[in-house]
Design a protein around this motif. Structure first.
Motif, PDB file in Angstrom:
ATOM      1  N   VAL A 145       0.834  -1.196   0.000  1.00 23.71           N
ATOM      2  CA  VAL A 145       0.000   0.000   0.000  1.00 23.71           C
ATOM      3  C   VAL A 145       0.871   1.249   0.000  1.00 23.71           C
ATOM      4  N   LYS A 146       0.361   2.234  -0.718  1.00 29.55           N
ATOM      5  CA  LYS A 146       1.040   3.516  -0.800  1.00 29.55           C
ATOM      6  C   LYS A 146      -0.005   4.595  -0.525  1.00 29.55           C
ATOM      7  N   THR A 147       0.447   5.818  -0.414  1.00 31.09           N
ATOM      8  CA  THR A 147      -0.488   6.909  -0.206  1.00 31.09           C
ATOM      9  C   THR A 147      -1.554   6.883  -1.291  1.00 31.09           C
ATOM     10  N   GLY A 148      -2.831   6.885  -0.860  1.00 36.87           N
ATOM     11  CA  GLY A 148      -3.915   6.915  -1.841  1.00 36.87           C
ATOM     12  C   GLY A 148      -4.377   5.548  -2.299  1.00 36.87           C
TER      13      GLY A 148
ATOM     14  N   HIS B 128      -3.934   6.683   3.875  1.00 38.01           N
ATOM     15  CA  HIS B 128      -3.335   7.981   4.182  1.00 38.01           C
ATOM     16  C   HIS B 128      -1.841   7.918   3.857  1.00 38.01           C
ATOM     17  N   PRO B 129      -1.149   9.048   3.918  1.00 37.14           N
ATOM     18  CA  PRO B 129       0.294   9.023   3.645  1.00 37.14           C
ATOM     19  C   PRO B 129       0.993   7.980   4.506  1.00 37.14           C
ATOM     20  N   THR B 130       1.816   7.162   3.846  1.00 39.05           N
ATOM     21  CA  THR B 130       2.501   6.091   4.559  1.00 39.05           C
ATOM     22  C   THR B 130       3.891   5.890   4.003  1.00 39.05           C
ATOM     23  N   GLY B 131       4.795   5.515   4.869  1.00 36.90           N
ATOM     24  CA  GLY B 131       6.178   5.271   4.472  1.00 36.90           C
ATOM     25  C   GLY B 131       6.488   3.794   4.329  1.00 36.90           C
ATOM     26  N   LEU B 132       5.491   2.962   4.003  1.00 39.59           N
ATOM     27  CA  LEU B 132       5.733   1.515   3.950  1.00 39.59           C
ATOM     28  C   LEU B 132       6.804   1.159   2.923  1.00 39.59           C
ATOM     29  N   SER B 133       6.744   1.759   1.750  1.00 39.38           N
ATOM     30  CA  SER B 133       7.763   1.450   0.733  1.00 39.38           C
ATOM     31  C   SER B 133       9.146   1.797   1.238  1.00 39.38           C
ATOM     32  N   GLU B 134       9.229   2.917   1.937  1.00 40.88           N
ATOM     33  CA  GLU B 134      10.530   3.333   2.484  1.00 40.88           C
ATOM     34  C   GLU B 134      11.009   2.320   3.519  1.00 40.88           C
TER      35      GLU B 134
END
Lengths: 298, 784, 160
Positions: free
Chosen positions: B407-410, B420-426
């Motif tokens: 999941v990414k933002t949006g 919501h805005p998320t730093g999962l990829s990071e």
């Protein structure tokens, strides 16, 4: 079912005799309701769990000089019953001449438990899982016992009758564990397989010990003792005999391991299955023999 | 609402790794825990008679002999208390009345002048049971022909977002119907179906449960306990006993480990009801460690069925998920795990077609309750292994597969909510980099194999939509600050965070701030519960609001005294300063006594007391058939863990060489404490991955002590655990913060499992990955 | 069953208590002498929360009878700090963030103190093994091990 484990120890009377003879007499007089106490680490757990209901605990720590380690370069080692496992591990004589005992003690529980735990207690508790028993067996240990009739000796090889059962009689107090001088060039190792890296009870425990011996056809004698895979600590005489009479090397070790596999009779329990235990006996026996062989110059 | 966060200002000590405010007390042994309170010679002790059967009718209870034992002050049975109790579903009596449903179910209680006499009295209570057939598997329990454990399920009070099926053992059924999975399967290039049976585990706090209760002659009851939830305990116990909440006072000191087991109500109600029979004397009930294993909350077992499919380009197209939660004898708390896992059932991935059925099933097993992760570790254990399998089936790197689908933002989530805005990829990229993903180092010995594994996670705070927090900030004569909260310090550092946030929102040094302890429902402001990793975010918002409220009062007072504008004033380092006139005044004294006006013309101000609260208002309901809705949860914390393991081919033993954790916490209020949570959670996760499992046979626990329920020791943890903080702010979090407490232990099991697969090419199945399990799996695969 | 009157030293102070035979040292410390710093985590010698020094050596006080402690010297967590100055192990565990819920902490500190008394320069392995009998569920142990190593070097530096 240990949901019956009580919050506290049950009521009992703590007796501290002044001499071994007082202790033996009291224990004999109150047979069936009195128990000798050393470190207590097994006794207290059993009493709180409701398995043991002794009316008297008789403290036999350090009676008549049983709290000492004595090493005689001519005759061997005597570890008094009251000596705790940390003291055994710290003894320069034990480190120098019986390092296998140090290795076995190190595998027991934790430092704070070893401040109370004793080798004599480990032996008298007679659990097949006892970690120091294998080392004591392969090192040729014998027990010094004080009873109502005075002192006597008992070899470890015939001491164990079943889980928690020994040849001790009412009134008997183990006063020391003694070991002959180790043969020249001997070495041993204790492989303990637990769930955690350290401190657990053993799923299986394999003690191996070896030394050059001209009286053996192969030129070497090996001793193998197994923990947690039989009703008693198990000496694998079939494997020992094989190794004494066949050329020493990887093939012999494999065969000895197979004999150990056949000899052991583990059960399924919460710690492991019989199938896994047998497989581990085989692997760790082979590994132990290889390790010892490397140490004794093979 | 989002004022402080959107300013994106971080005054000190926000973002500083200040030392814990409770550390000195704890290292000197002066910190009080529930069993440390001294109650004097009048203290009585309670013990509880418990069922030896997993399922039985109670035919007869005879307490007459127990009552006659000298020293016994009261004997209580279910006949004395008809009220039912429960958090999301009232399905439990305090003491069993007509039947027992698990081994350890309380049947009677005794108060006596010593624990020993109470024990003896318990033995004198005679109970006649008629054993009934038991349910020990949730899939079997879900069948219509299974023995019925709760015939009155239809009559229980239940929260409006829980859907029980009366006439069955299903106490909640949560559904997701999104898109069209049947149409999607043919479009997948790879489809896998796997089943994972996750065993029960337990929290194992080093401090066992303990509760002391006293009922006064005037009807007021006081409960001192090791508790994560003083207010919820007050509420649920009052309701069950038909009392006013204001007549039940809960005093909750430091908690020696909770992890969820000290949330809600479990043994505390037993202490209260026994004490009510006694009147006028405190009664202490403490669980032995064995009782803790048998009767405290457990983490539910789970039978999870996954079917998932992707294209050969690596796009996840569909997931079909069925969860059978082994809820245990009572699911008053556990029903929500069913829901929480349902609305998170895709894991942190964007999947267009989803069919989920999550069932909470009554069984004759110990009571499933909240445990760190609330369904997420159990779910991710299998799900993240399936993700690896899909990736490997299309010859794609598992990290790359996750990059595409996470999941990414949006992103549109499984409930239709937008991410919501998320730093999962990071988090994923950083974790992979830190473990040196793609590089295989040689093993440390010829009989060992090395492997690396990675897993992602997500979790939202699982709670009612309107769980609230409140806080007070009081100023003292010398300018120091006392913060009062209802949230509990269970080791996670909530008191330190509260102090930092009060200091930051007021403008005083953190050393000036004290946190009032113990939490006391008579004096402390309301907090729903210390669970769900919600305190930093929710309680934090309340504390910050209270701090700003106090600040406002101070600035208005000084502005009036100086004939200035409050907007030109500030509080820095405990001094009020004017940017305009450059005047300054210490907070000392004025915060209590006010400020005298010039020329003896009177006073302005008064004792400063800041108050604040926070309650999310935007969570919406979900459609009962499809599980779709605009806003299922407040937010998700996301993250990744990666591990390097070594497998011993001789024994099957798995050693964790290194661990890496990367989580998006929005804003690390105290970075060192955030890292400490990541490390501690990793180890608790490692422990469940390698050692833990409640061995239940026909409902009877076989390993009910530390001897055979093993947890990680100091010798089992890796050489290093690298904790990486990612910060993508949470729009309504204090300074952007969201929680971390639970998340830190969620992905560890699948990360380890994936690493074992990488090492030996065998998927070992469900945890724990004991040496036996791994060895026998290798044997079956012909590797050894 | 009779009571035994024992006299002993706890944290350097004389104490005298009447104890039944079956009372453990842990119970005596907590219930008779109000030294509640020592904790009860399992009452079975497994978790180490009750660790104290008995004549200088760490023991699980739940596995020692009070009556065995006549004439003994006991050190509990309350006795580690001197005149308000924290022991190096206490200070180090704070500095390294090795305290969370704090329930295992007293036992950890006692075991660590005893380790440094017998081994002033322990390796990481020695520290881990010395603490294997002190279970912690919160911290993951690494910071505790770091703290003990740090305390050891601070002590060695102070010793000059």
């Amino acid at each position: 079912m240990t949901i019956d484990a009580h919050p506290e120890l049950p009521e009992f009377d703590y007796i501290r005799p002044a001499t071994l003879m007082e202790a033996s007499r009291f224990l004999a007089q109150h047979a069936g309701e009195a128990r000798p106490l050393l470190g207590g680490t097994d006794i207290f757990v059993r009493m709180r769990d409701g398995f043991w209901h002794d009316k008297y605990l008789v403290d036999v720590k350090n009676l008549d000089g049983t709290g000492e380690i004595r090493f005689d370069p001519a005759s061997g080692l005597s570890i008094g019953a009251g000596v705790n496992m940390n003291q055994v591990m710290a003894s320069p004589d034990v480190q120098a001449h019986y390092p296998l005992l140090v290795e076995a003690c190190r595998s027991v529980a934790s430092y704070q438990l070893r401040t109370r735990a004793t080798i004599a207690g480990n032996i008298c508790n007679a659990s097949p899982a006892g970690d120091t028993i294998g080392a004591c067996l392969v090192l040729g240990g014998a027990l010094k016992i004080h009873g109502v009739d005075g002192f006597r000796e008992a070899p470890l090889t015939t001491f164990f009758l079943g889980p928690g059962k020994t040849v001790l009689r009412p009134g008997d107090v183990v006063t020391a564990v003694s070991f002959p001088l180790p043969p020249k060039g001997s070495a041993g190792t204790y492989y303990k397989l637990g769930r955690n890296k350290w401190s657990d009870l053993s799923i299986v425990g394999v003690t191996t010990y070896g030394y050059p011996d001209k009286t053996a056809a192969s030129g070497y004698r090996f001793h193998i003792a197994l923990a947690s895979v039989a009703p008693v600590p198990l000496v694998v005489t079939s494997a020992q005999e094989y190794l004494a009479s066949h050329p020493v090397g990887p093939d012999a070790f494999k065969e000895a391991a197979r004999l150990a596999y056949d000899a052991c009779q583990p059960i399924d329990d919460v710690r492991g299955s019989a199938r896994y235990r047998k497989a581990m006996v085989r692997r760790l026996t082979e590994k132990g023999l290889v390790t010892v062989w490397a140490k004794i110059g093979g | 609402m989002a004022t402080q966060a959107t300013k994106r200002e971080t005054p000190h000590p926000i973002g500083d790794s200040v030392p814990r405010v409770d550390a000195r007390e704890k290292v000197t042994g002066s910190a009080l825990f529930a069993d440390d309170f001294q109650f004097g010679p009048g203290l009585l002790y309670a013990r509880v008679k418990r069922s030896p059967h997993p399922h039985a009718l109670i035919k007869r209870i005879d307490t007459s002999k127990a009552r006659l034992l000298p020293g016994v002050k009261a004997v209580v049975t279910g006949a004395d208390y008809p009220g039912m109790i429960g958090l999301y579903l009232t399905d439990r009596y305090i003491f069993c009345r007509d039947r027992v449903r698990y081994v350890g179910d309380p049947v009677a209680g005794v108060a006596a002048i010593s624990e020993d006499i109470a024990e003896k009295a318990i033995d004198l209570i005679e109970v006649e049971y008629e054993p009934l057939p038991g349910v020990f598997d949730p899939e079997i329990g879900a069948r219509p022909e299974a023995p019925l454990l709760h015939p009155d399920l239809g009559k229980y009070e239940v929260a409006n977002f829980i859907f029980p099926k009366p006439g069955t053992n299903i106490s909640n059924h949560f559904r997701i119907r999104k898109g069209d999975v049947e149409a999607a399967w043919p479009q997948c290039d790879v489809v896998i179906e796997r089943t994972y049976r996750i065993p029960h585990v337990q929290h194992v706090p080093i401090e066992p449960h303990v509760a002391t209760a006293k009922a006064e002659e005037n009807g007021k009851v006081t409960l001192w306990g090791s508790s994560q939830s003083p207010f919820a305990q007050r509420n649920l116990i009052a309701k069950a006993l038909g009392m006013s909440q204001s007549d039940v006072q809960v005093v909750a000191p430091y908690v020696g480990g909770g992890f969820g087991c000290k949330a809600g109500v479990s043994m505390e109600a037993l202490a209260v009801t026994i004490a009510m029979k006694v009147r006028g004397r405190p009664v202490k009930l403490r669980l032995t460690r064995e009782e803790e294993f048998h009767t405290a909350f457990v983490r539910q077992g789970l039978v999870s069925h996954f079917k998932m499919g992707c294209t050969k380009e690596g796009r996840l197209l569909a997931m079909e998920v069925r969860f059978y939660w082994d809820g245990g004898a009572y699911t008053e708390y556990g029903v929500n795990i069913t829901r929480a896992s349902g609305y998170s059932s895709t894991g942190p991935y964007e999947v267009p077609n989803v069919k989920t059925d999550s069932y909470c099933v009554y069984t004759n097993h110990p009571v499933g309750g909240p445990m760190r992760g609330f369904g997420m570790p159990e779910m991710h254990s299998g799900l993240e292994q399936c993700i690896d399998e899909l990736a490997l089936a299309i010859n794609m790197d598992p990290v790359q597969f996750r990059k595409i689908n996470c999941v990414k933002t949006g992103s549109t989530l499984v409930t239709g909510m937008k991410m919501h805005p998320t730093g999962l990829s990071e988090c994923l990229v950083k974790a992979a980099e830190a473990i040196a993903w793609g590089r295989k180092d040689p093993p440390s010995a010829p009989n060992k194999r090395r492997g690396k594994g990675i897993a992602l996670m997500w979790k939202a705070p699982a709670m009612p939509p309107n769980a609230g927090s409140s806080a007070k900030v009081a100023l003292n004569e010398d300018g120091t600050v006392t913060v009062s909260v209802g949230g509990q310090e269970i080791g996670q550092g909530s008191f330190t965070i509260a102090a930092q946030m009060a200091a930051g929102s007021l403008g005083v040094p953190v050393e000036w701030v004290r946190v009032a302890t113990p939490v006391n429902t008579d004096y402390s402001p309301y907090e729903w519960q210390t669970v769900a990793s919600r305190l930093t975010w929710s309680m934090g918002n309340a504390v910050a609001a209270a701090g700003r409220d106090a600040r406002k009062q101070i600035l208005e007072m000084v502005a009036k005294a100086w004939s200035e504008n409050p907007e030109d004033l500030d509080i820095i380092d405990g001094k009020v300063i004017s940017y305009k006139s450059e005047e300054s005044i210490s907070l000392k004294n004025i915060v209590i006594y006010g400020i005298p006006l010039p020329n003896d013309q009177g006073w302005v101000g008064g004792p400063v007391l800041g108050r604040g609260n926070f309650m999310p208002t935007y969570v919406t309901g979900l459609d009962a058939e499809t599980g779709q809705g605009p806003r299922a949860v407040v937010h998700y914390t996301t993250g990744a863990q990666a591990v390097e393991v070594e497998v011993d081919m001789d024994t099957g033993k798995v050693e964790i060489l290194r661990g890496v954790a990367a989580f998006d916490v929005g804003k690390a209020i105290n970075p060192d404490m955030v890292k400490a949570q990541m490390e501690g959670g990793f180890v608790q996760g490692l422990s469940t991955a390698l050692f833990e499992g409640l061995q239940l046979k026909e409902g009877v626990l076989q390993n009910s002590s530390f001897v055979d329920y093993r947890i990680a020791t100091s010798t089992d943890v890796p050489q290093s655990i690298q904790a990486i903080i990612v910060e993508v702010p949470q729009d309504d979090g204090p300074w952007g913060a969201r929680g971390i407490g639970e998340h830190a232990m969620v992905p560890t099991i699948p990360a380890v499992a994936n690493a074992i697969y990488d090492a030996i090419g065998v998927r070992v199945g469900a945890p724990p990955y004991t040496s036996e399990k791994v060895y026998l799996a290798m044997e079956e695969a012909g590797l050894v | 069953m009779s009571l035994h009157r024992i006299a002993l030293t706890v944290n350097g102070e004389y104490e005298q208590v009447d104890v039944p035979s079956q009372m453990t040292l842990m119970q005596m410390l907590r219930d008779k002498l109000a030294f509640t710093g020592t904790k009860n985590g399992c009452n079975a010698g497994e978790c180490g929360a009750c660790t104290v020094l008995l004549n200088g050596e760490p023991v699980n006080s739940c596995m020692v009878l009070a009556v065995e402690c006549g004439g003994a010297e006991i050190l509990t967590v309350e006795g580690l700090a001197r005149d308000g100055v924290l022991d190096p192990v206490q200070q180090a565990i704070i500095d390294h963030g090795g305290v969370q819920c704090g329930f295992c902490t007293p036992g950890i500190l006692i075991s660590s103190r005893a380790l440094l008394d017998r081994q002033p320069d322990p390796s990481e392995d020695e520290i881990r093994q010395a603490l294997v009998g002190n279970l912690c569920r919160c911290t993951g142990y690494l910071r505790i091990v770091d703290a003990v190593k740090d305390a050891a070097s601070r002590q060695r530096a102070m010793a000059g």
